[in-house]
Scaffold this motif. Structure first.
Motif, PDB file in Angstrom:
ATOM      1  N   ASN A   1      -0.545  -4.773   0.377  1.00 39.03           N
ATOM      2  CA  ASN A   1      -0.975  -5.501  -0.818  1.00 39.03           C
ATOM      3  C   ASN A   1      -0.465  -4.831  -2.098  1.00 39.03           C
ATOM      4  N   THR A   2       0.442  -5.540  -2.795  1.00 40.53           N
ATOM      5  CA  THR A   2       1.084  -4.962  -3.982  1.00 40.53           C
ATOM      6  C   THR A   2       0.049  -4.574  -5.042  1.00 40.53           C
ATOM      7  N   GLY A   3      -0.890  -5.493  -5.304  1.00 35.34           N
ATOM      8  CA  GLY A   3      -1.879  -5.242  -6.355  1.00 35.34           C
ATOM      9  C   GLY A   3      -2.746  -4.042  -6.018  1.00 35.34           C
ATOM     10  N   PHE A   4      -3.173  -3.948  -4.767  1.00 35.51           N
ATOM     11  CA  PHE A   4      -4.023  -2.823  -4.356  1.00 35.51           C
ATOM     12  C   PHE A   4      -3.234  -1.512  -4.406  1.00 35.51           C
ATOM     13  N   PHE A   5      -1.948  -1.579  -4.049  1.00 37.60           N
ATOM     14  CA  PHE A   5      -1.121  -0.369  -4.075  1.00 37.60           C
ATOM     15  C   PHE A   5      -0.960   0.130  -5.510  1.00 37.60           C
ATOM     16  N   GLU A   6      -0.627  -0.788  -6.415  1.00 37.51           N
ATOM     17  CA  GLU A   6      -0.472  -0.395  -7.829  1.00 37.51           C
ATOM     18  C   GLU A   6      -1.773   0.184  -8.370  1.00 37.51           C
ATOM     19  N   TYR A   7      -2.872  -0.503  -8.064  1.00 33.51           N
ATOM     20  CA  TYR A   7      -4.185  -0.044  -8.533  1.00 33.51           C
ATOM     21  C   TYR A   7      -4.463   1.375  -8.014  1.00 33.51           C
ATOM     22  N   SER A   8      -4.209   1.607  -6.730  1.00 32.21           N
ATOM     23  CA  SER A   8      -4.522   2.899  -6.117  1.00 32.21           C
ATOM     24  C   SER A   8      -3.677   4.018  -6.723  1.00 32.21           C
ATOM     25  N   VAL A   9      -2.388   3.726  -6.928  1.00 34.29           N
ATOM     26  CA  VAL A   9      -1.507   4.742  -7.516  1.00 34.29           C
ATOM     27  C   VAL A   9      -2.006   5.103  -8.915  1.00 34.29           C
TER      28      VAL A   9
ATOM     29  N   ASP B   1      -9.486  -3.351   2.424  1.00 33.44           N
ATOM     30  CA  ASP B   1      -9.687  -4.649   1.761  1.00 33.44           C
ATOM     31  C   ASP B   1      -9.301  -4.496   0.288  1.00 33.44           C
ATOM     32  N   PRO B   2      -8.418  -5.376  -0.223  1.00 30.76           N
ATOM     33  CA  PRO B   2      -7.908  -5.172  -1.596  1.00 30.76           C
ATOM     34  C   PRO B   2      -8.884  -5.600  -2.699  1.00 30.76           C
ATOM     35  N   TRP B   3      -9.860  -6.440  -2.367  1.00 32.58           N
ATOM     36  CA  TRP B   3     -10.820  -6.947  -3.365  1.00 32.58           C
ATOM     37  C   TRP B   3     -10.113  -7.279  -4.669  1.00 32.58           C
TER      38      TRP B   3
ATOM     39  N   PRO C   1       7.064  -5.747   3.889  1.00 28.41           N
ATOM     40  CA  PRO C   1       7.172  -4.290   3.743  1.00 28.41           C
ATOM     41  C   PRO C   1       5.791  -3.623   3.714  1.00 28.41           C
ATOM     42  N   ILE C   2       5.745  -2.403   4.199  1.00 28.02           N
ATOM     43  CA  ILE C   2       4.507  -1.619   4.197  1.00 28.02           C
ATOM     44  C   ILE C   2       4.633  -0.577   3.084  1.00 28.02           C
ATOM     45  N   TYR C   3       3.676  -0.575   2.183  1.00 26.46           N
ATOM     46  CA  TYR C   3       3.632   0.438   1.119  1.00 26.46           C
ATOM     47  C   TYR C   3       2.860   1.647   1.643  1.00 26.46           C
ATOM     48  N   ARG C   4       3.330   2.824   1.240  1.00 26.01           N
ATOM     49  CA  ARG C   4       2.601   4.034   1.662  1.00 26.01           C
ATOM     50  C   ARG C   4       2.697   5.110   0.579  1.00 26.01           C
ATOM     51  N   ALA C   5       1.606   5.807   0.387  1.00 26.18           N
ATOM     52  CA  ALA C   5       1.631   6.982  -0.498  1.00 26.18           C
ATOM     53  C   ALA C   5       0.733   8.063   0.086  1.00 26.18           C
ATOM     54  N   VAL C   6       1.109   9.293  -0.194  1.00 22.08           N
ATOM     55  CA  VAL C   6       0.316  10.454   0.231  1.00 22.08           C
ATOM     56  C   VAL C   6       0.080  11.324  -0.998  1.00 22.08           C
ATOM     57  N   TRP C   7      -1.173  11.697  -1.211  1.00 24.08           N
ATOM     58  CA  TRP C   7      -1.513  12.600  -2.306  1.00 24.08           C
ATOM     59  C   TRP C   7      -2.111  13.885  -1.734  1.00 24.08           C
ATOM     60  N   ARG C   8      -1.738  14.988  -2.368  1.00 23.02           N
ATOM     61  CA  ARG C   8      -2.325  16.279  -1.994  1.00 23.02           C
ATOM     62  C   ARG C   8      -3.220  16.753  -3.123  1.00 23.02           C
ATOM     63  N   LYS C   9      -4.325  17.363  -2.746  1.00 18.93           N
ATOM     64  CA  LYS C   9      -5.256  17.866  -3.759  1.00 18.93           C
ATOM     65  C   LYS C   9      -4.578  19.013  -4.528  1.00 18.93           C
TER      66      LYS C   9
END
Ligand SMILES: C[S@@+](CC[C@H](N)C(=O)[O-])C[C@H]1O[C@@H](n2cnc3c(N)ncnc32)[C@H](O)[C@@H]1O
Length: 210
Positions: free
Chosen positions: A153-161, A116-118, A201-209
Motif C-alpha cells: 500500500n503506497t499511502g501506508f508506506f509513505e505514512y510509515s516512512v 491494515d492501511p486504514w 510491487p512489494i514495498y519494504r523498509a527496515v529501521w534500526r534503533k
C-alpha cells in the motif's frame, strides 16, 4: 476482507499450549519461555504463514506472532494441526496493549507485514505505525533493535516512512520492489503471495534503533 466469525475458534484455541491469551503474565519472560535469547515479534500475523515459515528458517530465534482476531488465529493454528514450531508462540490479543506484554528492550526485531492501511484519516490512530504504537515499539526494542515493514500500500508506506522520521530510528534498507530480486532470507506472507501473483510491487523498509 474480514473473515466470518468462527464460533468454534476460541474454544479450539484454548486447548492449544502454544496459544497465549494473557500475554501480560509473560512480560520479561519470553526468552525463558522460548529458550532463545533473541525474540522476534510479528504484529498482525493473519493466517500465520510468515511467522511459522520464519520460525522454521531461523530456529535459533524465538518467534511471537500477534493476531487480534480469534477466527483468523484459529484458521492459522488449524493449518498446522495446532502445533507451531517449538520456537514459536501465538498471542490472540489487540496489540495496542503491547507495552504491557514485553519488558523494555526485550524485542530484537518487530515485523509488520501488510498491516491494515486504514486509509481514512479518522482511523489513522489504528495504523500500526501511528504515534499510538511507535513510542511503545521504541521502548520494547533492544538497543540495536529493528522494525521491518512490508506492504503493497503506497499511502501506508509513505505514512510509515514519514512517521518513523520523528523517532530515533535510522532507515537502513528501503525498496519499492523488494521481490524484484529473489530474497531467500525473508519468508512470503499470505497477502504478499497474493500481491506477487498480481504482479504488484512489494514495498519494504527496515529501521534500526539509534
Ligand atoms: C491485512 S492482514 C495481513 C496478514 C499477514 N500479516 C499477511 O501479510 O498476510 C492484517 C492482520 O493484522 C491483524 N491486526 C490488525 N491490527 C491489529 C492489532 N492492532 N493487533 C493485532 N492484530 C492486528 C488483522 O486482524 C489482520 O489479520
Amino acid at each position: 476482507m474480514r473473515m466470518r466469525k468462527k464460533p468454534w475458534a476460541k474454544a479450539y484455541l484454548e486447548t492449544l499450549p502454544q496459544v497465549i491469551f494473557q500475554p501480560e503474565t509473560r512480560q520479561g519472560d519470553w526468552a525463558k519461555l522460548l529458550k532463545r535469547s533473541k525474540i522476534h515479534v510479528e504484529i498482525g500475523s493473519g493466517k500465520g504463514d510468515y511467522c511459522t515459515k520464519m520460525a522454521a528458517m531461523y530456529p535459533e530465534i524465538g518467534w511471537v506472532a500477534i493476531e487480534r482476531d480469534a477466527s483468523v488465529s484459529a484458521v492459522a493454528l488449524r493449518k498446522c494441526n495446532g502445533i507451531l514450531p517449538e520456537n514459536m508462540v501465538w498471542i490472540v490479543a489487540e496489540a495496542s496493549e503491547i507495552s504491557t506484554w514485553f519488558a523494555t528492550g526485550e524485542i530484537s526485531v518487530l515485523h509488520l507485514n501488510f498491516s491494515d492501511p486504514w486509509p481514512k484519516k479518522r482511523y489513522a490512530k489504528r495504523r500500526l505505525t501511528s504515534p499510538n504504537f511507535l513510542p511503545s515499539y521504541l521502548t520494547l526494542l533492544a538497543d540495536d533493535g529493528e522494525i521491518r515493514l512490508k506492504t503493497d500500500n503506497t499511502g501506508f508506506f509513505e505514512y510509515s516512512v514519514l512517521q518513523c522520521e520523528g523517532y530515533p530510528l535510522v532507515m537502513n534498507e528501503f525498496s519499492v520492489d523488494f521481490r524484484r530480486i529473489e530474497q531467500n532470507e525473508d519468508a512470503i506472507s499470505e497477502y504478499e503471495a497474493k500481491f506477487m501473483e498480481l504482479g504488484q510491487p512489494i514495498y519494504r523498509a527496515v529501521w534500526r534503533k539509534k
